[in-house]
Write a protein that holds these residues in place. Sequence first.
Motif, PDB file in Angstrom:
ATOM      1  N   CYS A  43       4.380  -4.967  -3.120  1.00  0.00           N
ATOM      2  CA  CYS A  43       5.162  -3.981  -3.810  1.00  0.00           C
ATOM      3  C   CYS A  43       6.014  -4.840  -4.747  1.00  0.00           C
ATOM      4  O   CYS A  43       6.277  -6.195  -4.669  1.00  0.00           O
ATOM      5  N   VAL A  45       8.176  -3.203  -7.117  1.00  0.00           N
ATOM      6  CA  VAL A  45       9.106  -2.627  -7.554  1.00  0.00           C
ATOM      7  C   VAL A  45      10.422  -3.305  -7.832  1.00  0.00           C
ATOM      8  O   VAL A  45      11.494  -2.901  -8.629  1.00  0.00           O
ATOM      9  N   GLY A  46      11.010  -4.283  -6.657  1.00  0.00           N
ATOM     10  CA  GLY A  46      11.932  -5.197  -6.941  1.00  0.00           C
ATOM     11  C   GLY A  46      13.396  -4.565  -6.614  1.00  0.00           C
ATOM     12  O   GLY A  46      14.186  -5.118  -7.097  1.00  0.00           O
ATOM     13  N   CYS A  47      13.592  -3.735  -5.623  1.00  0.00           N
ATOM     14  CA  CYS A  47      14.844  -3.347  -5.460  1.00  0.00           C
ATOM     15  C   CYS A  47      15.781  -4.498  -4.658  1.00  0.00           C
ATOM     16  O   CYS A  47      15.170  -5.092  -3.648  1.00  0.00           O
ATOM     17  N   CYS A  50      16.182  -4.169  -0.922  1.00  0.00           N
ATOM     18  CA  CYS A  50      15.012  -3.893  -0.124  1.00  0.00           C
ATOM     19  C   CYS A  50      15.192  -4.598   1.390  1.00  0.00           C
ATOM     20  O   CYS A  50      15.306  -5.675   1.478  1.00  0.00           O
ATOM     21  N   TRP A  56       6.480  -7.594   0.076  1.00  0.00           N
ATOM     22  CA  TRP A  56       6.182  -7.781  -1.222  1.00  0.00           C
ATOM     23  C   TRP A  56       4.703  -8.383  -1.572  1.00  0.00           C
ATOM     24  O   TRP A  56       4.133  -7.776  -2.441  1.00  0.00           O
ATOM     25  N   GLY A  85       6.585  -1.893   1.542  1.00  0.00           N
ATOM     26  CA  GLY A  85       5.734  -1.771   0.382  1.00  0.00           C
ATOM     27  C   GLY A  85       5.707  -0.550  -0.445  1.00  0.00           C
ATOM     28  O   GLY A  85       6.278   0.341  -0.157  1.00  0.00           O
TER      29      GLY A  85
END
Length: 209
Positions: A43, A45-47, A50, A56, A85
Amino acid sequence: MDLKTQELINKGEMLPLMEEFYTIQGEGAHTGTAAYFIRIGGCDVGCHWCDVKESWDANLHPPTDTDIIVANAKKYAETVVITGGEPLMWSLDYITNLLQENGIKTHIETSGAYDFSGKWDWFCLSPKKTKLPLDRAYEEADELKMIIHNKNDFQFAEEQAAKVGKKCKLFLQPEWSKKEKMTPMIIDYVMENPKWRISLQTHKYLNIP
Ligand code: SF4
């Protein structure tokens, strides 16, 4: 990674599997129902909040034969939830066809930020500000799940709700680390705006995966 493995991953016949487990769906429209979760690594997206940051880096999760994943799911469940993810980073046509051929319902939880693939009985879209969904994801959404981390997220939730179809159910879910502050605000917001429902991460209250 060798070329053969890369080719199988490109076709969705292998996937970087992080974990798979049979549990109770804790969130959203299917809260309280049994499901086999397949968590695929990768992943970007980088929240910042998270709760699965270990997902990731896809390279940390072994490419796994999709046939074996489906055979495992078949032992337990009538419904599979594919999550991450960000699962749409991978081609999900092969796994969802195989699951459905075996009579298993296919659900996904995705940010919608990558190209659509797969055949879905339930498409849960959870948009993130850092990487917005592609148009197809809004069209497919059966459920819009907006994570509320701060007050500004209500505005973002409304912007995203304006993009989904009429059939789509709308959920506001407090981000876990901010739940004491945000849950009362969500309760008030849902009472004032009853098109929304509240979603809680009930699996965390139940202390199950
Ligand atoms: S999209 Fe999901 S997995 Fe990816 S960073 Fe955001 S919360 Fe984490």
